[in-house]
Motif scaffolding. Structure first.
Motif, short mmCIF file in Angstrom:
data_model
loop_
_atom_site.label_atom_id
_atom_site.label_comp_id
_atom_site.label_asym_id
_atom_site.label_seq_id
_atom_site.Cartn_x
_atom_site.Cartn_y
_atom_site.Cartn_z
N GLY A 3 27.63 -74.19 35.06
CA GLY A 3 27.12 -74.30 36.42
C GLY A 3 25.65 -74.69 36.48
N THR A 4 24.98 -74.72 35.34
CA THR A 4 23.58 -75.13 35.30
C THR A 4 23.43 -76.60 34.88
OG1 THR A 4 23.42 -74.26 33.04
CG2 THR A 4 22.74 -72.80 34.83
N ILE A 10 24.53 -80.95 35.22
CA ILE A 10 24.50 -81.97 36.27
C ILE A 10 25.77 -81.94 37.11
CG2 ILE A 10 24.35 -84.43 36.78
CD1 ILE A 10 21.76 -83.27 35.71
N ASN A 35 26.30 -78.63 38.92
CA ASN A 35 25.54 -78.47 40.16
C ASN A 35 26.33 -78.98 41.37
OD1 ASN A 35 23.23 -77.75 41.67
ND2 ASN A 35 22.45 -79.84 41.59
N VAL A 42 29.17 -76.43 42.03
CA VAL A 42 28.65 -75.21 42.65
C VAL A 42 28.37 -75.43 44.13
CG1 VAL A 42 26.60 -73.75 42.73
CG2 VAL A 42 27.73 -74.16 40.54
N LYS A 43 27.68 -76.53 44.44
CA LYS A 43 27.34 -76.82 45.84
C LYS A 43 28.58 -77.05 46.68
CE LYS A 43 22.72 -78.87 45.16
NZ LYS A 43 21.94 -80.13 45.27
N ILE A 47 27.65 -68.69 39.22
CA ILE A 47 27.04 -69.82 38.51
C ILE A 47 26.74 -69.38 37.08
CG2 ILE A 47 25.16 -71.49 38.51
CD1 ILE A 47 24.82 -70.86 41.53
N ILE A 101 17.71 -71.64 35.77
CA ILE A 101 18.37 -72.64 36.62
C ILE A 101 19.49 -71.99 37.43
CG2 ILE A 101 19.82 -74.70 36.60
CD1 ILE A 101 18.21 -75.75 34.27
N ARG A 110 19.68 -72.06 41.59
CA ARG A 110 20.83 -72.60 42.32
C ARG A 110 21.51 -71.53 43.17
NH1 ARG A 110 23.21 -76.95 37.80
NH2 ARG A 110 21.35 -78.29 37.91
N THR A 130 24.99 -89.22 33.92
CA THR A 130 24.36 -87.91 33.79
C THR A 130 23.20 -88.05 32.83
OG1 THR A 130 25.72 -87.23 31.89
CG2 THR A 130 26.62 -86.80 34.10
#
Length: 273
Positions: free
Chosen positions: A19-20, A22, A25, A28-29, A40, A47, A51, A205
């Motif tokens: 979850g930390t 690219i 992210n 997660v969002k 996360i 990080i 987040r 990435t």
């Protein structure tokens, strides 16, 4: 009419390994935006906290979890932490993984003198870094009325792509594991828990940017070959993985099990003719 609520993740507790990263992210969002409660998980605590705080400040719910996906004890501690906070887990996204320089085979190298340790390290990260979190969090997921596990595959699992032998082998193993585990889950838990995978095409990435593009933004020789094989004639944008992820995590895909979904701009179906 389509019941749009089927795509909602409202109040579902979902852990995202990697979850930390690219792509992590984006995952997660998108989960938070769909109403999910996000765990996360990653090795970089700072990080993960940034987040999680961003989601909390936006009115969502998230928790930072520190763990290495190849270390069972750390995963068990993370599982205990999220259970103490929310009491359940409804979804798992196995997004942790990647490649390593030691596992890359250059054209000039002797293929009968491979760096076996490097290949094993990548296999450990990608394959066992998927199996182990599923073992730890899966015990809790199996208690949910509608749980979903999403693994991350790759084009390299279905096509022989030069240089990335270790990565390709590990992702091919994930495809096989996804199908095998889906069958066994269904035999034991019927439709209460399912497992599928997403196979991204070529997305830019930090890990592959220098392999596919030059500093001026133009494509490298390798990037040009990828572009030529992709009918869309462009690389993927990480946000374009979100729709497939939400579908697989939500009840909209409740009858989908053991499937590997390509999100690749047509890369896999192109014969080149």
């Amino acid at each position: 009419m389509i019941n749009t609520n089927l795509f909602s993740l409202k109040n579902k507790v979902i852990v995202v390994t990697g979850g930390t990263g690219i792509l992590g992210n984006v995952f997660v969002k998108s989960i938070a935006e769909a109403g999910g409660i996000v765990g996360i998980l990653g090795r970089n605590t700072a990080i993960a906290k940034v987040r999680a705080n961003a989601i909390l400040n936006a009115g969502g719910e998230a928790i930072a979890l520190t763990a290495d996906v190849t270390k069972k004890l750390e995963l068990e501690k993370a599982c205990e932490l999220i259970l103490n906070r929310y009491g359940r887990i409804d979804g798992l996204v196995n997004a942790a993984g990647g490649n390593m320089p030691e596992a890359i085979v250059q054209p000039s190298e002797d293929i009968f003198n491979l760096n076996l340790d490097g290949l094993k390290d990548v296999m450990n990260l990608n394959l066992w870094g998927t199996v182990l979190p599923t073992q730890v969090f899966g015990k809790v997921l199996a208690k949910s009325e509608s749980a979903s596990i999403v693994n991350i595959s790759s084009m390299a699992s279905q096509r022989a792509i030069t240089k990335i032998l270790g990565y390709g082998m590990s992702k091919a193993a994930i495809d096989n594991y996804t199908k095998w585990f889906a069958l066994e889950l269904a035999n034991r838990y019927h439709d209460k828990i399912r497992i599928n995978a997403i196979a991204p095409g070529f997305f830019l990435t930090e890990q592959n940017r220098t392999l596919l593009t030059n500093t001026d933004g133009s494509t490298t020789e390798r990037g040009a070959k990828v572009m030529n094989q992709t009918p869309y004639k462009r690389f993927g944008i990480p946000d374009e993985l979100a729709g497939t992820l939400i579908w697989l995590l939500s009840d909209a895909s409740k009858f989908v099990n053991g499937t590997v979904v390509n999100v690749d701009g047509g890369f896999m179906i192109n014969s080149g003719v």
